[in-house]
Design an enzyme around this catalytic site. Structure first.
Site, PDB file in Angstrom:
ATOM      1  N   GLY A  32      -2.928 -29.261   4.591  1.00 28.71           N
ATOM      2  CA  GLY A  32      -1.583 -29.081   4.032  1.00 28.71           C
ATOM      3  C   GLY A  32      -0.792 -28.046   4.805  1.00 28.71           C
ATOM      4  N   GLY A  37       3.171 -30.051  14.277  1.00 26.06           N
ATOM      5  CA  GLY A  37       1.897 -30.460  14.856  1.00 26.06           C
ATOM      6  C   GLY A  37       1.302 -31.612  14.062  1.00 26.06           C
ATOM      7  CG  HIS A  38      -0.123 -30.882  10.119  1.00 22.79           C
ATOM      8  ND1 HIS A  38       0.430 -29.650   9.828  1.00 22.79           N
ATOM      9  CD2 HIS A  38      -1.464 -30.720  10.063  1.00 22.79           C
ATOM     10  CE1 HIS A  38      -0.537 -28.781   9.601  1.00 22.79           C
ATOM     11  NE2 HIS A  38      -1.691 -29.389   9.740  1.00 22.79           N
ATOM     12  CD  GLN A 162     -10.879 -29.530  13.384  1.00 21.23           C
ATOM     13  OE1 GLN A 162     -11.043 -28.678  12.523  1.00 21.23           O
ATOM     14  NE2 GLN A 162      -9.725 -30.142  13.554  1.00 21.23           N
ATOM     15  CB  VAL A 185       3.417 -29.692  18.363  1.00 17.07           C
ATOM     16  CG1 VAL A 185       4.904 -29.461  18.188  1.00 17.07           C
ATOM     17  CG2 VAL A 185       3.097 -31.185  18.397  1.00 17.07           C
ATOM     18  CB  SER A 194      -1.237 -22.217  13.749  1.00 17.75           C
ATOM     19  OG  SER A 194      -2.118 -21.744  12.748  1.00 17.75           O
ATOM     20  CB  SER A 195      -0.986 -23.639   8.394  1.00 21.95           C
ATOM     21  OG  SER A 195      -0.906 -25.040   8.573  1.00 21.95           O
TER      22      SER A 195
END
Lengths: 305, 305
Positions: A32, A37-38, A162, A185, A194-195
């Protein structure tokens, strides 16, 4: 857009909507707090598949007891609106109890149930600072892939270790999902989205863009020369970061110059005879609130020649 | 019957023959050296499914360096003939290199790649003597289930802890396979059929049937009385085994009286308020060749009242 909170709802949605023999599902697993990026992963999935599924789940088993599970940003209503407008077909937003029926204490010794470990690519780099991180990631991704049964799952290059861990996992466990890595991105200054960037004030975000500048300079040198001593590459990066280290803005966790298959360090002379991943983790101290330190990761790939 | 040796052949066979929306696959994973126990699983699968698949693979990762991987009986031609005559649709007989692309050294410290561990039900009983046994079993079964994609997989009650481990695994990793346990098949004297029985001479096989006689007598006592002290149950078993222990035929590894969900020992008073698994492992020394010792396991379930 269908929103499913329970595992059974996802299985039902799949059965009612998808013919697995001829239709494809693209899947983007997230925690979330969605950013560009997402959205780039979702765009790729939309382009390449009949259906696109996004999961939103802050996975406890990849957080250590001393990490930021509790304060990790949770923005579900905004996330759902974004996914809706991006044309996502289904969002899976389960609770921890759904994914971990026996509970999931952060203390590894108290954990019960099935866990997936990927030996050989989990122990170095991120795994050194975060010893059970990839076990948590591999376990939750296994569960999500089994629930969603996607044709292809999309991951960002920012978390490149990852990706490598999950590639070994899906290939060597013979999972029926292909995984794909999409480019990082970045914001205008070059900082990888990044979050966790939102933990930082504007000034610190600006300084953090020098993380990428360091890696990029080393990458340019390797690209140009094709063969450089490891030490020279490290020095180039460290010189660019030196002012920020001196001012207390940066504290370097690691710089890695590794091959892209087994994530083994390239020693002595680094050559372009194989792909090279130059990656790092840097603690950035917030200028506004010095009690806040955020660990950021970034990487660039120099492809083989 | 189709015989597949490579992973890709199995995937191709599935695609060419099966419509996953309306047809079912029953799967019986084995290590070969098939006996009536395996055949009963195949019979159940044939009865309940459109297709039946059997795998034959002596899985290195569930053997410890000191165990019998090398001398484990391998009887592929006879096994294939048996499967053919039983009407099995496909037999998957891969090599270790197919299942473990990075190799699979028996020394755990040298292993690389993905491994699946089931915490909470793997450590006790068999797991005490064989610390990485269930990790090996869970890992190979994950791989096989992903390759074969069966609707239902069948396991024998003789390896009851294995069944519990795999039930936790498939349920909590949300695998798309249901697993079923089928009753133990015994010889006329009561000995549970096992590929390892053939390590023993006829006389020792006969003596080994007293393993079951001990468990059965305790089970009868618990069934009749509904509540018995743990010690009384243990004593009943030990009395029946005593002559064979005295003669050196038996050496008891463990006797367990446990609940059937989490495999936790029932302490003090054992009651039929929940299912009870009375299980054991016994080393049997061969009469003809005293240098041969075979570790046999057995169990009986006393269902709750």
């Amino acid at each position: 857009m269908q929103v499913c909170h329970r595992v059974g709802e996802v299985v039902q949605w799949r059965k009612s909507n998808i013919d697995p023999r001829v239709q494809t599902i693209g899947f983007v697993p997230t925690m979330g707090c969605l950013h560009e990026g997402h959205m780039s992963l979702i765009k790729a999935s939309k382009k390449e598949n009949d259906f696109t599924v996004v999961s939103i789940f802050v996975n406890p088993s990849q957080f250590a007891p001393n990490e930021d599970l509790d304060k990790y940003p949770r923005t579900l209503p905004q996330d759902l609106a974004l996914l809706e407008s991006a044309g996502v077909d289904m969002c899976f937003a389960p609770s921890a109890k759904d994914i971990y029926p026996q509970g999931i204490p952060l203390n590894v010794d108290e954990q019960r149930g099935p866990f997936v470990t990927i030996l050989g690519v989990s122990e170095q780099l991120e795994g050194k600072t975060r010893p059970n991180f990839f076990r948590g990631v591999a376990t939750v991704v296994t569960k999500l892939l089994n629930i969603v049964s996607p044709t292809t799952a999309y991951f960002g290059q920012k978390d490149i270790q990852q990706f490598i861990v999950l590639k070994v996992m899906t290939e060597q466990l013979f999972m029926n999902t292909t995984i794909k890595m999409m480019p990082i991105v970045r914001d205008e200054a070059g900082l990888a989205l990044s979050s966790r960037n939102r933990y930082l004030c504007e000034e610190s975000v600006k300084k953090a863009s020098n993380i990428h500048r360091g890696l990029q300079t080393a990458a340019a040198l390797l690209t140009e020369k094709s063969e450089v001593s490891r030490q020279e590459l490290l020095t180039v990066i460290e010189q660019i970061w030196a002012p920020f280290v001196a001012s207390g803005d940066f504290k370097v966790d690691y710089i890695s110059i590794a091959d892209s298959f087994a994530l083994q360090e390239k020693r002595d002379v680094v050559s372009r005879s194989s792909d090279t991943i130059i990656s790092c983790a840097v603690y950035v101290q917030d200028r506004r609130d010095p009690s806040t330190t955020v660990r950021l990761i970034d990487n660039v790939i120099v492809s083989k020649r």
